[in-house]
Design a protein around this motif. Structure first.
Motif, PDB file in Angstrom:
ATOM      1  N   SER A  91       0.818  -0.956   0.077  1.00 40.88           N
ATOM      2  CA  SER A  91       0.079   0.086   0.010  1.00 40.88           C
ATOM      3  C   SER A  91       1.025   1.299  -0.061  1.00 40.88           C
ATOM      4  CB  SER A  91      -0.779  -0.209   1.237  1.00 40.88           C
ATOM      5  OG  SER A  91      -1.749   1.219   1.087  1.00 40.88           O
ATOM      6  N   TYR A  92       0.523   2.207  -0.647  1.00 41.20           N
ATOM      7  CA  TYR A  92       1.308   3.406  -1.071  1.00 41.20           C
ATOM      8  C   TYR A  92       1.248   4.146   0.395  1.00 41.20           C
ATOM      9  CZ  TYR A  92       3.375   7.289  -3.697  1.00 41.20           C
ATOM     10  OH  TYR A  92       4.387   8.101  -3.919  1.00 41.20           O
ATOM     11  N   GLY A  93       2.411   4.919   0.541  1.00 41.85           N
ATOM     12  CA  GLY A  93       2.287   5.731   1.863  1.00 41.85           C
ATOM     13  C   GLY A  93       1.964   7.128   1.677  1.00 41.85           C
ATOM     14  N   ILE A  94       2.456   8.066   2.363  1.00 42.36           N
ATOM     15  CA  ILE A  94       1.837   9.569   2.426  1.00 42.36           C
ATOM     16  C   ILE A  94       2.625  10.333   1.372  1.00 42.36           C
ATOM     17  CG2 ILE A  94       1.021  11.442   3.443  1.00 42.36           C
ATOM     18  CD1 ILE A  94       0.587   9.364   6.092  1.00 42.36           C
ATOM     19  N   LEU A  95       3.811  10.302   2.086  1.00 41.70           N
ATOM     20  CA  LEU A  95       4.940  11.200   1.240  1.00 41.70           C
ATOM     21  C   LEU A  95       5.780  10.531   0.626  1.00 41.70           C
ATOM     22  CD1 LEU A  95       5.997  13.896   3.967  1.00 41.70           C
ATOM     23  CD2 LEU A  95       4.290  14.102   2.253  1.00 41.70           C
ATOM     24  N   GLU A  96       6.213   9.243   0.974  1.00 44.69           N
ATOM     25  CA  GLU A  96       6.816   8.274   0.186  1.00 44.69           C
ATOM     26  C   GLU A  96       6.002   7.001  -0.267  1.00 44.69           C
ATOM     27  OE1 GLU A  96       9.921   8.903  -0.823  1.00 44.69           O
ATOM     28  OE2 GLU A  96      10.137  10.660  -0.108  1.00 44.69           O
ATOM     29  N   SER A  97       6.442   6.338  -1.141  1.00 46.76           N
ATOM     30  CA  SER A  97       5.951   4.873  -1.398  1.00 46.76           C
ATOM     31  C   SER A  97       6.477   3.885  -0.695  1.00 46.76           C
ATOM     32  CB  SER A  97       6.297   4.590  -2.897  1.00 46.76           C
ATOM     33  OG  SER A  97       7.840   4.540  -3.132  1.00 46.76           O
ATOM     34  N   HIS A  98       5.867   2.913  -0.818  1.00 49.70           N
ATOM     35  CA  HIS A  98       6.187   1.530   0.105  1.00 49.70           C
ATOM     36  C   HIS A  98       7.859   1.120   0.102  1.00 49.70           C
ATOM     37  CE1 HIS A  98       6.539  -2.746   1.276  1.00 49.70           C
ATOM     38  NE2 HIS A  98       5.285  -2.466   2.033  1.00 49.70           N
ATOM     39  N   TYR A  99       8.401   0.589   1.111  1.00 50.36           N
ATOM     40  CA  TYR A  99       9.768   0.134   1.026  1.00 50.36           C
ATOM     41  C   TYR A  99      10.059  -0.608  -0.080  1.00 50.36           C
ATOM     42  CZ  TYR A  99      11.677   1.935   5.548  1.00 50.36           C
ATOM     43  OH  TYR A  99      12.081   2.752   6.640  1.00 50.36           O
ATOM     44  N   GLY A 100       9.150  -1.455  -0.553  1.00 46.35           N
ATOM     45  CA  GLY A 100       9.421  -2.430  -1.755  1.00 46.35           C
ATOM     46  C   GLY A 100       9.432  -1.604  -2.962  1.00 46.35           C
ATOM     47  N   ASP A 101       9.071  -0.547  -2.961  1.00 47.68           N
ATOM     48  CA  ASP A 101       9.097   0.160  -4.184  1.00 47.68           C
ATOM     49  C   ASP A 101      10.195   1.417  -4.021  1.00 47.68           C
ATOM     50  OD1 ASP A 101       8.198   0.680  -6.746  1.00 47.68           O
ATOM     51  OD2 ASP A 101       6.830   2.060  -6.208  1.00 47.68           O
ATOM     52  N   GLY A 102      11.145   1.327  -3.279  1.00 51.05           N
ATOM     53  CA  GLY A 102      11.979   2.363  -2.987  1.00 51.05           C
ATOM     54  C   GLY A 102      11.670   3.615  -2.225  1.00 51.05           C
ATOM     55  N   GLY A 103      10.519   3.475  -1.378  1.00 55.15           N
ATOM     56  CA  GLY A 103      10.136   4.859  -0.589  1.00 55.15           C
ATOM     57  C   GLY A 103      11.158   4.955   0.675  1.00 55.15           C
ATOM     58  N   SER A 104      12.116   5.194   0.569  1.00 59.04           N
ATOM     59  CA  SER A 104      12.951   5.538   1.851  1.00 59.04           C
ATOM     60  C   SER A 104      13.908   6.691   1.611  1.00 59.04           C
ATOM     61  CB  SER A 104      13.990   4.362   2.015  1.00 59.04           C
ATOM     62  OG  SER A 104      14.866   4.782   3.058  1.00 59.04           O
ATOM     63  N   ILE A 105      13.939   7.673   2.557  1.00 59.88           N
ATOM     64  CA  ILE A 105      15.124   8.833   2.184  1.00 59.88           C
ATOM     65  C   ILE A 105      16.407   8.384   2.953  1.00 59.88           C
ATOM     66  CG2 ILE A 105      12.963  10.519   2.398  1.00 59.88           C
ATOM     67  CD1 ILE A 105      13.809  11.034   5.506  1.00 59.88           C
ATOM     68  N   LEU A 106      16.630   7.177   3.436  1.00 60.69           N
ATOM     69  CA  LEU A 106      17.869   6.775   4.162  1.00 60.69           C
ATOM     70  C   LEU A 106      18.444   5.575   3.358  1.00 60.69           C
ATOM     71  CD1 LEU A 106      17.177   6.739   8.020  1.00 60.69           C
ATOM     72  CD2 LEU A 106      18.234   8.656   6.683  1.00 60.69           C
ATOM     73  N   GLY A 107      17.541   5.012   2.452  1.00 58.42           N
ATOM     74  CA  GLY A 107      18.116   3.949   1.496  1.00 58.42           C
ATOM     75  C   GLY A 107      18.089   2.673   2.283  1.00 58.42           C
ATOM     76  N   THR A 108      17.371   1.647   1.859  1.00 57.51           N
ATOM     77  CA  THR A 108      17.294   0.415   2.308  1.00 57.51           C
ATOM     78  C   THR A 108      18.188  -0.542   1.523  1.00 57.51           C
ATOM     79  OG1 THR A 108      15.367  -0.227   1.236  1.00 57.51           O
ATOM     80  CG2 THR A 108      15.012   0.654   3.171  1.00 57.51           C
ATOM     81  N   THR A 109      18.598  -1.841   2.301  1.00 54.30           N
ATOM     82  CA  THR A 109      19.389  -2.682   1.440  1.00 54.30           C
ATOM     83  C   THR A 109      18.892  -3.966   1.182  1.00 54.30           C
ATOM     84  OG1 THR A 109      20.119  -3.598   3.752  1.00 54.30           O
ATOM     85  CG2 THR A 109      21.539  -1.820   2.776  1.00 54.30           C
TER      86      THR A 109
END
Length: 384
Positions: free
Chosen positions: A109-127
């Motif tokens: 499910s899409y977030g508010i300001l950013e998309s889901h983690y699975g779709d790259g929705g991170s301002i810090l970056g996931t691995t």
């Protein structure tokens, strides 16, 4: 691009053969967002977040769907279309699909300001390596429906992006022609693929115990010849809507392993992703939304001194063990400006933790510490 636009317009205006056509789209604009991340200068952003454009064509029991990737890398061959599917509904509860598209696995499910983690929705970056399962060459069989109380999706698939083969010590083209073993694999988007080199299966079962309530369980398995090991994942998700409330949840566990010369190479990686979201309809035009997610990743890197078959002597492969945890929370309000337009304001906070055990230092624990980031912003969503 001009020829494609002309063809689509011609099809939309041509109905001699009882061809039903429809155009749907979505545009998300970032009107203004202030972002602050540790060890980076604060930024003020605005612009286009997402553009989706979909064309549907239906004729008797058959249909076709084309989704254009207008905000992607259009200069790459076969990358203009994100989806190109043909479907067949021989009976009410049966549906067959084939082409390029998105397999049914995630809920995301899409977030508010950013998309889901699975779709790259991170301002810090996931691995994490398991992302949205789109851009697949696929065949899907679906059976069931709401009246039956369940629906099952079974897919056979492979990734449209494939590494280019060549005759060097790696066996594939890399971005370092002088020393291919120290370069990253070069990928290209293909119209067709060889399933001897890359294939996978996926199944998702959705259960509808009552009106407004959906529970899903999914699984996938992928085997690619150039990877160190097979990949697999499990997904548990659900939605419940009652009155003014809607609750959404999802949990994913994945095992990822790829090639030593991939850009983000891992010998093996255990990943957990989770999401919990709820929405409350405050008034006819005002909705409150809360979203929280996590991404927990345990990584074992390749050791360049002990690589499988001695191939892929790539310098970043240090053999380290790394644990990276991301946590994100968002809160916001959405106002309905028109039937298909809403305006949103929200606040996002994210924290990232990293721990490392370095093989080069006899596995001395290295604590990378916490990194924090937050943003406050607004945007407009428009469906058509």
């Amino acid at each position: 691009m001009k020829n494609l636009s002309f063809l689509i317009l011609a099809l939309l205006s041509f109905n001699s053969f009882a061809l039903d056509t429809e155009v749907k789209g979505f545009v998300a604009l970032n009107t203004l967002t202030f972002e602050k991340v540790d060890h980076r200068e604060q930024t003020l952003k605005m612009g286009i977040g997402t553009i989706d454009l979909k064309f549907y064509f239906n004729h008797e029991d058959f249909g076709a769907k084309i989704k254009l990737d207008l905000d992607g890398r259009l200069e790459e061959s076969n990358n203009l279309y994100e989806e190109a599917l043909i479907t067949w509904n021989p009976q009410r509860d049966w549906k067959f699909s084939m082409g390029k598209g998105k397999i049914r696995f995630h809920q995301m499910s899409y977030g508010i300001l950013e998309s889901h983690y699975g779709d790259g929705g991170s301002i810090l970056g996931t691995t994490h390596g398991l992302r949205d399962q789109d851009r697949k060459i696929m065949t899907e069989v679906a059976y069931g429906g709401y009246k039956k109380g369940f629906r099952n999706y079974f897919s056979i698939y492979a990734d449209a992006a494939q590494p280019s083969a060549t005759n060097n010590n790696v066996g594939y083209t890399t971005d370092n022609p002088t020393d291919p073993g120290k370069g990253n694999l070069v990928y290209s988007s293909e119209k067709e693929i060889d399933t001897k080199q890359d294939w996978g299966i996926s199944n998702k079962f959705e259960f509808y115990p009552r009106r407004g309530f959906t529970v899903g369980i999914g699984g996938l398995y992928r085997d690619r010849d150039i990877d160190y090991n097979e990949n697999w994942a499990l997904d548990f998700s659900g939605k419940y809507k009652s009155g003014d409330w809607e609750i959404i949840w999802e949990y994913v566990y994945a095992y990822v392993s790829n090639n030593p010369n991939d850009r983000f190479a891992v010998e093996h990686q255990h990943e957990q992703l989770g999401q919990f979201q709820f929405l409350y309809q405050m008034t006819n035009i005002t909705k409150f939304q809360f979203n929280t997610e996590f991404a927990l990743v345990n990584t074992q890197q390749y050791n360049k001194d002990n690589l499988p078959n001695g191939i892929g002597n790539k310098s970043p492969n240090y053999g380290d063990k790394v644990e990276t945890n991301n946590y994100k929370a968002e809160v916001g309000v959405l106002w309905k400006l028109a039937q298909r337009v809403n305006f949103k304001v929200g606040f996002l906070y994210e924290r990232k933790y990293e721990w490392k055990a370095q093989a080069s230092n006899n596995y001395i624990v290295g604590y990378e510490g916490f990194k924090d980031g937050w943003e406050i912003g607004s945007g407009i969503n428009f469906w058509f």
